[in-house]
Design a protein around this motif. Structure first.
Motif, PDB file in Angstrom:
ATOM      1  N   LEU A  27      85.207  -1.821  61.957  1.00 19.06           N
ATOM      2  CA  LEU A  27      85.655  -0.427  62.098  1.00 19.06           C
ATOM      3  C   LEU A  27      86.776  -0.269  63.133  1.00 19.06           C
ATOM      4  N   ARG A  28      87.021  -1.309  63.923  1.00 21.08           N
ATOM      5  CA  ARG A  28      88.108  -1.236  64.904  1.00 21.08           C
ATOM      6  C   ARG A  28      89.219  -2.224  64.534  1.00 21.08           C
ATOM      7  N   ASP A  29      89.003  -3.529  64.738  1.00 21.10           N
ATOM      8  CA  ASP A  29      90.059  -4.491  64.406  1.00 21.10           C
ATOM      9  C   ASP A  29      90.279  -4.512  62.890  1.00 21.10           C
ATOM     10  N   GLY A  30      89.177  -4.388  62.118  1.00 17.26           N
ATOM     11  CA  GLY A  30      89.301  -4.370  60.656  1.00 17.26           C
ATOM     12  C   GLY A  30      90.177  -3.219  60.209  1.00 17.26           C
ATOM     13  N   SER A  74      83.023   0.997  72.134  1.00  9.77           N
ATOM     14  CA  SER A  74      84.390   1.483  71.917  1.00  9.77           C
ATOM     15  C   SER A  74      85.341   0.622  72.727  1.00  9.77           C
ATOM     16  N   LEU A  75      86.516   0.400  72.168  1.00  9.44           N
ATOM     17  CA  LEU A  75      87.561  -0.356  72.867  1.00  9.44           C
ATOM     18  C   LEU A  75      88.276   0.583  73.845  1.00  9.44           C
ATOM     19  N   ALA A  76      88.820   0.010  74.926  1.00  7.08           N
ATOM     20  CA  ALA A  76      89.585   0.784  75.909  1.00  7.08           C
ATOM     21  C   ALA A  76      90.569  -0.147  76.599  1.00  7.08           C
ATOM     22  N   ILE A 132      81.147  -0.419  76.725  1.00  8.74           N
ATOM     23  CA  ILE A 132      82.604  -0.230  76.794  1.00  8.74           C
ATOM     24  C   ILE A 132      83.238  -1.608  76.770  1.00  8.74           C
ATOM     25  N   HIS A 133      84.230  -1.744  75.909  1.00  9.48           N
ATOM     26  CA  HIS A 133      84.945  -3.014  75.762  1.00  9.48           C
ATOM     27  C   HIS A 133      86.361  -2.790  76.260  1.00  9.48           C
ATOM     28  N   THR A 134      86.646  -3.308  77.453  1.00  8.83           N
ATOM     29  CA  THR A 134      87.986  -3.100  77.981  1.00  8.83           C
ATOM     30  C   THR A 134      88.737  -4.432  78.010  1.00  8.83           C
ATOM     31  N   PHE A 135      90.039  -4.345  77.891  1.00  9.19           N
ATOM     32  CA  PHE A 135      90.818  -5.585  77.750  1.00  9.19           C
ATOM     33  C   PHE A 135      92.181  -5.444  78.402  1.00  9.19           C
ATOM     34  N   ILE A 136      92.752  -6.603  78.708  1.00  9.24           N
ATOM     35  CA  ILE A 136      94.171  -6.654  79.081  1.00  9.24           C
ATOM     36  C   ILE A 136      94.655  -8.077  78.819  1.00  9.24           C
ATOM     37  N   TRP A 169      84.601  -7.496  78.792  1.00 12.21           N
ATOM     38  CA  TRP A 169      86.022  -7.598  79.120  1.00 12.21           C
ATOM     39  C   TRP A 169      86.661  -8.707  78.278  1.00 12.21           C
ATOM     40  N   SER A 170      87.852  -8.400  77.734  1.00 14.52           N
ATOM     41  CA  SER A 170      88.579  -9.384  76.927  1.00 14.52           C
ATOM     42  C   SER A 170      89.901  -9.747  77.563  1.00 14.52           C
ATOM     43  N   ALA A 171      90.192 -11.047  77.529  1.00 11.04           N
ATOM     44  CA  ALA A 171      91.491 -11.558  77.987  1.00 11.04           C
ATOM     45  C   ALA A 171      92.374 -11.675  76.749  1.00 11.04           C
ATOM     46  N   GLU A 172      93.089 -10.606  76.444  1.00  5.28           N
ATOM     47  CA  GLU A 172      93.909 -10.656  75.235  1.00  5.28           C
ATOM     48  C   GLU A 172      94.884 -11.843  75.312  1.00  5.28           C
ATOM     49  N   ASP A 173      95.059 -12.525  74.188  1.00  5.81           N
ATOM     50  CA  ASP A 173      95.928 -13.705  74.081  1.00  5.81           C
ATOM     51  C   ASP A 173      95.451 -14.844  74.997  1.00  5.81           C
ATOM     52  N   ILE A 219      82.140 -11.742  78.354  1.00  3.43           N
ATOM     53  CA  ILE A 219      83.544 -12.146  78.510  1.00  3.43           C
ATOM     54  C   ILE A 219      84.028 -12.691  77.176  1.00  3.43           C
ATOM     55  N   ASN A 220      85.073 -12.049  76.673  1.00  2.00           N
ATOM     56  CA  ASN A 220      85.613 -12.431  75.365  1.00  2.00           C
ATOM     57  C   ASN A 220      86.931 -13.176  75.564  1.00  2.00           C
ATOM     58  N   LEU A 221      87.086 -14.296  74.853  1.00  2.00           N
ATOM     59  CA  LEU A 221      88.311 -15.094  74.987  1.00  2.00           C
ATOM     60  C   LEU A 221      89.030 -15.103  73.632  1.00  2.00           C
ATOM     61  N   PRO A 222      89.771 -14.047  73.333  1.00  2.00           N
ATOM     62  CA  PRO A 222      90.349 -13.936  71.988  1.00  2.00           C
ATOM     63  C   PRO A 222      91.474 -14.923  71.709  1.00  2.00           C
ATOM     64  N   ASP A 223      91.466 -15.398  70.473  1.00  2.00           N
ATOM     65  CA  ASP A 223      92.635 -16.113  69.954  1.00  2.00           C
ATOM     66  C   ASP A 223      93.416 -15.036  69.192  1.00  2.00           C
ATOM     67  N   THR A 224      94.062 -14.192  69.962  1.00  2.00           N
ATOM     68  CA  THR A 224      94.651 -12.958  69.441  1.00  2.00           C
ATOM     69  C   THR A 224      95.634 -13.179  68.296  1.00  2.00           C
ATOM     70  N   VAL A 225      96.372 -14.278  68.372  1.00  2.00           N
ATOM     71  CA  VAL A 225      97.393 -14.498  67.346  1.00  2.00           C
ATOM     72  C   VAL A 225      97.032 -15.653  66.408  1.00  2.00           C
ATOM     73  N   THR A 278      83.620 -15.179  71.274  1.00  2.00           N
ATOM     74  CA  THR A 278      84.826 -15.586  70.538  1.00  2.00           C
ATOM     75  C   THR A 278      85.377 -14.362  69.807  1.00  2.00           C
ATOM     76  N   HIS A 279      86.665 -14.383  69.574  1.00  2.00           N
ATOM     77  CA  HIS A 279      87.316 -13.319  68.779  1.00  2.00           C
ATOM     78  C   HIS A 279      88.541 -13.992  68.178  1.00  2.00           C
ATOM     79  N   CYS A 280      88.386 -14.508  66.975  1.00  2.00           N
ATOM     80  CA  CYS A 280      89.443 -15.367  66.420  1.00  2.00           C
ATOM     81  C   CYS A 280      90.146 -14.714  65.239  1.00  2.00           C
ATOM     82  N   HIS A 281      91.441 -14.815  65.243  1.00  2.00           N
ATOM     83  CA  HIS A 281      92.249 -14.310  64.127  1.00  2.00           C
ATOM     84  C   HIS A 281      92.619 -15.462  63.201  1.00  2.00           C
ATOM     85  N   ASN A 282      93.011 -15.073  61.994  1.00  2.00           N
ATOM     86  CA  ASN A 282      93.059 -16.053  60.903  1.00  2.00           C
ATOM     87  C   ASN A 282      94.474 -16.444  60.483  1.00  2.00           C
TER      88      ASN A 282
HETATM   89  C1  LIG Z   1      91.342  -6.241  71.759  1.00  2.00           C
HETATM   90  C2  LIG Z   1      91.173  -7.693  71.545  1.00  2.00           C
HETATM   91  C3  LIG Z   1      89.762  -8.108  71.683  1.00  2.00           C
HETATM   92  C4  LIG Z   1      91.676  -8.111  70.227  1.00  2.00           C
HETATM   93  O1  LIG Z   1      91.424  -7.506  69.197  1.00  2.00           O
HETATM   94  C5  LIG Z   1      92.418  -9.369  70.148  1.00  2.00           C
HETATM   95  O2  LIG Z   1      92.787  -9.925  71.191  1.00  2.00           O
HETATM   96  O3  LIG Z   1      92.668  -9.819  69.026  1.00  2.00           O
END
Ligand SMILES: CC(C)C(=O)C(=O)O
Ligand SMILES: CC(=O)SCCNC(=O)CCNC(=O)[C@H](O)C(C)(C)COP(=O)(O)OP(=O)(O)OC[C@H]1O[C@@H](n2cnc3c(N)ncnc32)[C@H](O)[C@@H]1OP(=O)(O)O
Ligand SMILES: [Mg+2]
Length: 517
Positions: free
Chosen positions: A16-19, A76-78, A100-104, A142-146, A170-176, A205-209
């Protein structure tokens, strides 16, 4: 790490958010609520319901879902901004369990170009935002974007700062979608090993494809120590999408022998949620998609169908029931063999003698060569036609017609009459008329055509036509049916079927010659 079961993986669904960040995937409030209800029913641990500050619509969706969902944590993301965090907290206020899911971003590129912030300022922002989020809510992620393009020393400092400020996930996204599985496993393991207070958080984990590695990377992250996976239904999400929940859950379940982790997900809801998300977003699931694609439990090749009929494990590593399908489907087509065809006939309620079966199978293979998809209705039409005509004295052997929009049609017809083949060439005002004229010429009488009806058995331009012909002669009325993917041939078969019935009736009173002299 908190929690009793060290091998349990929390499933964090962000459909409902990233999707929804997939271009074109916007969902209405009602649709989001329906999806959240099924996610709850399938025992998703955390539902990321939106990004509350993004719009009033997102705020409303997060609020309504928070008020309604009782058995999953609603999140919710913030951004790292007070207003974002306050808006998220406000939207979540009526939730039974909320986060609350906050990121930078922490990569040099994102910090310099996008945020235009010095690394030290980013560390301050992390401390400030997580502390503020904790002042509003007990559960903060908390997420460390990228993260995968971040410098490891800086990433570890950032993670340590977030945990100190009160983040428990602690989320370690593979944003790209840049990482490989080995790299991603190493990243998660290194951060957990090097960050002194890492035992106070669950890693995610938060992995993109983007390289098709999202699911593999998520599982590698778990091997590296992560115990939460962020994912979406059908893998929808930004660009090439996120890790697909159904693939992760079924991989963990099916290969428990080599991956000792488990989720709480009720897998029998997988097909239902997949179809719902596909319908709501208008994003069709590709046929060969793992787990939920139309072909994931379908077999068309004769050798595979035979194997599956003997024991499904020959070609299936999961049961269809485990993902909420009734059974695997044996798709009938030109690659099918006799075992599958016999099984399909039994399912459709037919019991044919050997000769009829062989003839139907021959016609079925011919149809398969001409038609992309063979539906049950095609088989019913074909078998009914065969059963109705196999004992007949008159049978259509071949027919070719030629017609044009501004001329007469011509038909070249061969019938078998009492075992003897007879051919004629005739004309008519159209191809059906020409074909009927040919039959009349061969049988030597001219019954009155009372009805001629055609309908397509299935959809598509290659659908079989099913024709009905009603003939009347001397007070006797009969109906004949015929089916074929060539409409004129179907019409001719229907006419011949009616003629056979009429002939039988006529013979009861006064036998007639069958072939015109
Ligand atoms: C907001 C973060 C978790 C995100 O979607 C990403 O880094 O892909
Ligand atoms: C990896 C991800 O998936 S991140 C989530 C991505 N999702 C979305 O962006 C969808 C929802 N987003 C939106 O509706 C809008 O972008 C909003 C409401 C969040 C912000 O809109 P705007 O204020 O118009 O800003 P805009 O989107 O143009 O730019 C983003 C701003 O946020 C800043 N920003 C980006 N990430 C963060 C962060 N984590 N913390 C703080 N600031 C951030 C950018 O540097 C930029 O700041 P600037 O305006 O000072 O240059
Ligand atoms: Mg993402």
């Amino acid at each position: 790490m908190s929690g009793n079961d060290a091998n349990r993986i929390r499933i964090f669904d962000t459909t409902l958010r990233d999707g929804e960040q997939s271009p074109g995937a916007s969902m209405t409030l009602e649709e989001k609520i329906r999806i959240a209800e099924v996610l709850e029913a399938m025992k998703v641990d955390i539902i990321e319901a939106g990004f509350a500050i993004a719009s009033n619509g997102d705020f409303e969706a997060v609020s309504k879902i928070a008020a309604q969902i009782k058995n999953s944590t609603v999140c919710s993301l913030a951004r790292a901004a007070t207003a974002d965090i306050d808006r998220a907290a406000e939207a979540l206020k009526s939730a039974k369990s909320s986060r609350i899911h906050t990121f930078i971003a922490t990569s040099p590129l994102h910090m310099r170009v996008k945020l235009q912030m010095e690394p030290s300022a980013v560390l301050e922002a992390i401390h400030r935002s997580v502390s503020h989020a904790r002042s509003r809510m007990g559960d903060v992620e908390w997420s460390a974007e990228d993260a995968t393009r971040s410098e490891i020393d800086f990433l570890c400092r950032a993670v340590e700062t977030a945990i100190k400020a009160g983040a428990s996930t602690i989320n370690l996204p593979d944003t790209v979608g840049y990482a490989t599985p080995a790299e991603y496993e190493r990243l998660v393991r290194t951060v957990i090993e090097r960050v002194p207070n890492s035992d106070k958080a669950i890693f995610s984990t938060h992995c993109h494809n983007d390289l098709g590695l999202a699911v593999a990377n998520s599982l590698a992250g778990v091997a590296g120590g992560a115990r939460q996976i962020e994912c979406t239904i059908n893998g929808i999400g930004e660009r090439a999408g996120n890790a697909a929940m159904e693939e992760i859950v079924m991989a963990l379940r099916t290969r428990h022998d080599v991956m000792p982790w488990h989720t709480n997900i009720e897998t029998t809801e997988i097909m239902r949620i997949s179809r719902l998300v596909s319908t709501v977003t208008g994003f069709a699931v590709q046929n060969n998609k793992a787990i939920v694609g139309a072909n994931a439990f379908a077999h068309e090749s004769g050798i595979h169908q035979d194997g599956v009929l003997k024991n499904a494990e020959t070609y299936e590593i999961m049961t269809p029931e485990s993902v909420g399908l009734n059974k695997s489907s044996l798709v009938m087509g030109k690659h099918s063999g006799r075992h599958a065809f016999a099984d399909k006939l039994r399912e459709l309620g037919y019991e044919l003698g050997d000769n009829a079966f062989q003839e139907c199978f021959r016609r079925f293979k011919e149809l398969g060569d001409r038609k992309k998809q063979i539906y049950d209705e095609d088989i019913v039409a074909l078998v009914d036609d065969e059963v109705a005509t196999s004992e007949n004295r008159i049978q259509v052997v071949s027919l070719s017609t030629h017609s044009s929009s501004n001329g007469r049609a011509v038909s070249d017809m061969t019938l078998r009459v009492d075992g003897e083949e007879v051919s004629v060439v005739t004309y008519g005002s159209g191809p059906v008329d020409a074909a009927f004229n040919a039959i009349k010429q061969i049988i030597g009488f001219d019954p009155h055509l009372q009805l001629f009806q055609v309908h397509a058995v299935t959809q598509g331009t290659d659908a079989q036509a099913e024709c009905t012909v009603r003939l009347e002669e001397g007070g006797r009325t009969v109906n004949g049916q015929g089916a074929h993917e060539d409409t004129v041939t179907a019409a001719a078969r229907a006419y011949v079927s009616a003629v056979n019935k009429l002939t039988l009736k006529r013979q009861k009173t006064a036998p007639q010659p069958m072939v015109a002299s």
